[in-house]
Design a protein around this motif. Structure first.
Motif, PDB file in Angstrom:
ATOM      1  N   GLY A 322       0.798  -1.214   0.000  1.00 39.90           N
ATOM      2  CA  GLY A 322       0.000   0.000   0.000  1.00 39.90           C
ATOM      3  C   GLY A 322       0.830   1.263   0.000  1.00 39.90           C
ATOM      4  O   GLY A 322       0.316   2.361  -0.291  1.00 39.90           O
ATOM      5  N   LYS A 362       1.321  -0.882  -9.192  1.00 40.57           N
ATOM      6  CA  LYS A 362       0.123  -0.898  -8.357  1.00 40.57           C
ATOM      7  C   LYS A 362      -0.418  -2.328  -8.291  1.00 40.57           C
ATOM      8  O   LYS A 362      -0.428  -3.032  -9.298  1.00 40.57           O
ATOM      9  CB  LYS A 362      -0.945   0.047  -8.914  1.00 40.57           C
ATOM     10  CG  LYS A 362      -2.187   0.152  -8.047  1.00 40.57           C
ATOM     11  CD  LYS A 362      -3.190   1.129  -8.661  1.00 40.57           C
ATOM     12  CE  LYS A 362      -4.437   1.248  -7.790  1.00 40.57           C
ATOM     13  NZ  LYS A 362      -5.432   2.179  -8.407  1.00 40.57           N
ATOM     14  N   ASP A 364      -3.855  -4.119  -6.668  1.00 44.77           N
ATOM     15  CA  ASP A 364      -5.134  -3.936  -5.985  1.00 44.77           C
ATOM     16  C   ASP A 364      -5.586  -5.243  -5.339  1.00 44.77           C
ATOM     17  O   ASP A 364      -5.193  -6.339  -5.748  1.00 44.77           O
ATOM     18  CB  ASP A 364      -6.211  -3.468  -6.979  1.00 44.77           C
ATOM     19  CG  ASP A 364      -5.915  -2.078  -7.531  1.00 44.77           C
ATOM     20  OD1 ASP A 364      -5.301  -1.295  -6.789  1.00 44.77           O
ATOM     21  OD2 ASP A 364      -6.284  -1.816  -8.684  1.00 44.77           O
ATOM     22  N   SER A 367      -3.799  -7.149   0.781  1.00 46.78           N
ATOM     23  CA  SER A 367      -3.639  -6.470   2.059  1.00 46.78           C
ATOM     24  C   SER A 367      -2.195  -6.045   2.281  1.00 46.78           C
ATOM     25  O   SER A 367      -1.275  -6.495   1.575  1.00 46.78           O
ATOM     26  CB  SER A 367      -4.090  -7.377   3.202  1.00 46.78           C
ATOM     27  OG  SER A 367      -3.180  -8.455   3.373  1.00 46.78           O
ATOM     28  N   ASN A 368      -2.002  -5.208   3.290  1.00 48.99           N
ATOM     29  CA  ASN A 368      -0.651  -4.752   3.627  1.00 48.99           C
ATOM     30  C   ASN A 368       0.151  -5.796   4.381  1.00 48.99           C
ATOM     31  O   ASN A 368       1.249  -5.509   4.872  1.00 48.99           O
ATOM     32  CB  ASN A 368      -0.713  -3.462   4.442  1.00 48.99           C
ATOM     33  CG  ASN A 368      -0.909  -2.244   3.560  1.00 48.99           C
ATOM     34  OD1 ASN A 368      -0.604  -2.279   2.362  1.00 48.99           O
ATOM     35  ND2 ASN A 368      -1.433  -1.173   4.133  1.00 48.99           N
TER      36      ASN A 368
END
Length: 833
Positions: A322, A362, A364, A367-368
């Protein structure tokens, strides 16, 4: 409910509690539900059989049988009788499940999903532990020994080094063991009807029981150990576990996360394990891909190079996905295009590295818990796996020409980023070959191309399922001499030669291009698309992929704009060919990271792989098959059954090897109508030998009577015993004469001042045994031959004595330790001062 029934329930409950740490290994609780059902069935059957006052062995046998029926019902092969009675097909099915679990152990990171092989292995293990705990705690009444099988399954999560280990299941397992010990000790105390100390003194009402105090200390120490034991591997210094044993493939394996608490998975083991599966399995599905010429889908790299080959170094950098991915190393003058793709990973690929296209900008729907390491361009996680992940990737792909790379700046190998990535272990074969290839080359690109072209089929290199004989003592030299192997050998050898030329290189892992199902634009990647290639560093452009494996051997091989794919001998070098059934890319043997071939079910020749298997490999494959396992189990069972017979024969030979009489002046004395015996002087050394021979022969006669179920009366004299044998066992002729000879010799050895020495003892014993065998049934004769009761009784007695001695020694040591650590004694000693 009597105490044995009560202990049956406690043993089953404690065994199941000991298995609860397995919750750290599995994603779901399916294994626990199935294991509980099997243990409950076994416990119920054990209670039922014990309520019938059956023999001591009957409950254990009934529990084992009921456990087998329960496993058959839970893991049906649809060949069972009446749905639960196992058939030969069921046993073969069980063997296949165990073999599948064994193969997948190196392929999946914990926690694993509900895979049938792992579920069967876990259920079978819990059932076996429950049976052993019941045997030790209820039948043998040695509950402390029950801790051994409980510890075996209790320590599984620590052995596989799970990502995040919860301490609570370990505490429950420890409490289960304490529950079993306390129940057994309370029962032992109740038998005496009063509280007491070790020296027999009564314990006052207000005084704590020493037994209870010891139990409290033991309980506290056990619970503390249960909590701390899973933390030991994570508290060790970095690299200590690796020094104790490397991962499959000979290297340290692929480090996950920061390398301190992650699962260690060898990329070569993953490649080998998946490519050697018997069928194609879908692992990744790529959709919405707007790149018409995508390169390989990549998930990990190996950067460390030793004399054994390439291995991974722990990943210590990176930030959550993220937070962004930074910029690639190529400058603004390099043209690049941005593309997107949707990646869906099936449950068949459960690793801690995310398959992506590089360079990502990127990601999508992730999760982090996933982090991106810019040094390796790897997305990794210490808390999650890729199983059933679905995400979108946006990435940039540069357009680079050979002239761009020729004009690149020289490599600064002293920079921290490239430290240790441009050096290679000393090897004269590699050094000589590299000097020959790069002679006269001035740019890094020309050196790379010269080494790259060396692996062309025009130079004799072949993609094959056999790597040839080991002749030089080093795998890299063998590959360069034999010139045959898989993608892993090509990638590792190419990288090794580049490092010898002081060019930074590493080995990357991922998927080659896959096929598209009819009527769809999706790209399916299976286990046969797994692939390895080499990445080379160029200043101003970063790490660029180079695939030295011949393109015709790789379904979905890709040609880059700056380097053509390795040419084939017939000139067929189409880099973009696709097929719905791509050929496998190859693998490496588990014992050799990247430099040893391994048999592959999808060989490039398209023929039967068995035609290329060596004799040792065929034997190994048969041993791993269900018939081979059954055969080995049968041989082992026969050896175990024959062991008592061997022991009986050995004891008989030792006893019948009578010592020779020493010097003396013997006097011949005839005994009845039998053979003549010799009276030995009392002070002669031969008298001792004669007594020993007589006792040996008589002991052998008693053992023979035990084996053939002839009653032994310890109160009888030797003469009375022989008279009874002659009368009841109908000994005649040589048998009667031999029995009376044994009796006479034993009587003189026991009671007379001067013993008798007879050379006919061996013949006498044989005659008596032949008479016993003639009077016995076939069943008795077989048991006497292969499972002699005299040997089994002797083993049982010795085992009991040694077990008691060991238990007594442990108890004394524990008591001594508790006395040393006693707070009361310390206070008393201080007060005495």
């Amino acid at each position: 409910m009597n105490q044995r029934k009560h202990l049956t329930l406690i043993a089953a409950g404690s065994a199941f509690l000991a298995s609860l740490p397995l919750t750290n290994v599995f994603e779901n609780y399916t294994w626990a539900i199935r294991s509980f059902l099997v243990v409950a069935v076994m416990c119920g059957v054990g209670l039922l059989v014990r309520s019938l006052r059956a023999p001591s062995w009957a409950p254990s046998a009934a529990m084992a049988l009921s456990g087998l029926l329960a496993l058959t019902w839970l893991y049906r092969s649809h060949e069972e009788y009446l749905g639960i009675v196992p058939s030969p097909g069921t046993i073969v099915h069980f063997g296949q499940l165990l073999r599948t679990a064994s193969e997948e152990m190196s392929e999946y990171a914990t926690p694993v999903g509900d895979r049938e092989g792992f579920l069967f292995l876990a259920t079978l293990g819990v059932a076996a532990v429950a049976l052993l705990v019941d045997l030790f705690a209820v039948v043998v009444r040695r509950p402390a020994l029950a801790g051994l099988p409980m510890l075996a399954i209790y320590s599984v999560p620590v052995t596989v080094d799970t990502d995040s280990t919860s301490w609570f299941p370990f505490v429950l397992g420890a409490l289960g063991f304490l529950w079993l010990l306390v129940t057994d000790n309370v029962d032992r105390v109740r038998r005496f009807g009063r509280r007491f100390t070790g020296d027999g003194r009564d314990v006052d009402l207000w005084e704590p029981s020493p037994l209870a105090a010891a139990g409290q200390r033991l309980g506290a120490l056990s619970v503390v150990a249960a909590v701390l034991l899973p933390l030991i591997p994570f508290a060790m210094p970095a690299g200590l576990l690796d020094s104790l044993g490397g991962g499959a493939g000979g290297g340290s394996g692929a480090g996950i996360g920061n390398g301190k608490n992650g699962k260690s998975v060898s990329m070569f083991a993953l490649l080998s394990g998946q490519l050697n599966r018997n069928k194609s399995v879908e692992m990744v599905k790529v959709t919405d891909l707007d790149d018409t010429q995508p390169f390989y889908l990549r998930f990990n790299v190996l950067e460390d190079l030793s004399a054994k080959g390439f291995s991974a170094r722990p990943i210590s950098g990176g930030a959550p996905v993220g937070n962004g991915f930074g910029k690639p190393e190529w400058g603004p003058s390099v043209k690049s295009a941005t593309h997107t793709a949707r990646v869906e990973v099936t449950n068949e690929l459960a690793i801690n590295y995310l398959p992506i296209y590089t360079w990502p900008t990127k990601i999508d729907k992730v999760s982090n818990n996933w982090a991106f390491d810019p040094k390796t361009a790897v997305v990794y996680s210490n808390k999650e796996t890729t199983a059933k992940k679905s995400y979108n990737v946006t990435y940039t792909r540069p357009e680079i020409s050979p002239d761009d790379l020729r004009a690149a700046a020289p490599v600064d190998t002293s920079s921290p980023q490239l430290k240790d990535l441009a050096t290679a272990p000393a090897n004269p074969v590699v050094k000589s070959k590299v000097e020959e290839l790069i002679k006269g080359k001035t740019t890094e690109y020309d050196k790379v191309k010269a080494i790259f072209d060396f692996f062309s089929p025009d130079n004799g290199f072949t993609y094959d399922t056999s790597t040839g004989a080991d002749t030089s003592g080093t795998k890299i030299a063998d590959f360069l001499n034999n010139k045959r192997g898989y993608c892993a050998q090509y990638a590792a050898a190419f990288g090794w030669l580049l490092r010898e030329a002081k060019i930074p290189a590493r080995v990357a892992f991922g998927f080659a291009r896959g096929g598209s199902p009819a009527g769809t634009k999706a790209m399916m990647l299976t286990n046969f698309n797994l692939h390895a290639w080499t990445e080379v560093y160029f200043p101003g452009y970063g790490w660029l992929p180079f695939d030295a494996t011949p393109s015709t051997a790789i379904g979905g091989s890709v040609q880059t704009s700056y380097m053509p794919a390795a040419e084939t001998a017939n000139g067929n070098d189409d880099p973009n060919r696709r097929g719905s059934q791509p050929l496998p890319s190859g693998s490496a043997a588990a014992g050799d990271p990247g430099l040893t071939g391994h048999e592959n079910p999808g060989n490039t020749g398209g023929g039967d792989i068995n035609t290329k298997l060596s004799l040792s490999q065929r034997v190994g494959n048969f041993a791993a098959s269900a018939p081979g396992i059954a055969l080995m189990a049968a041989v082992l069972l026969l050896l175990l059954l024959a062991l008592p017979g061997f022991a009986r024969a050995r004891t008989r030979r030792r006893r019948l090897t009578f010592a020779a009489a020493g010097p003396g002046t013997p006097v011949g004395v005839p005994v009845g109508d039998g053979p003549q015996m010799t009276v030995l002087p009392e002070d002669d050394r031969s008298a001792l030998v004669a007594r020993d021979n007589a006792h040996r022969a008589w002991d052998k006669l008693l053992d023979t009577m035990t084996d053939y179920r002839v009653t032994i009366d310890e109160a009888e004299t030797p003469r009375a015993t022989v008279d009874r044998l002659v009368r009841k066992e109908r000994l005649r002729d040589k048998a009667e004469s031999g029995a009376r000879l044994l009796s006479t010799v034993e009587e003189h050895a026991r009671y007379a001042r001067s013993p008798l020495s007879a050379r006919e003892l061996r013949t006498a014993l044989s005659s008596v045994e032949s008479a016993f065998a003639a009077n016995a049934t076939r069943k008795v004769r077989l048991i006497a031959r292969f499972l002699p009761p005299s040997v089994l009784r002797r083993w049982r007695t010795n085992a009991g004595i040694r077990s008691s001695a060991l238990t007594l020694s442990i108890g004394r040591g524990w008591d001594s330790l508790m006395r040393t650590l006693s707070v009361r004694r310390m206070v008393a000693r201080r007060s005495g001062r």
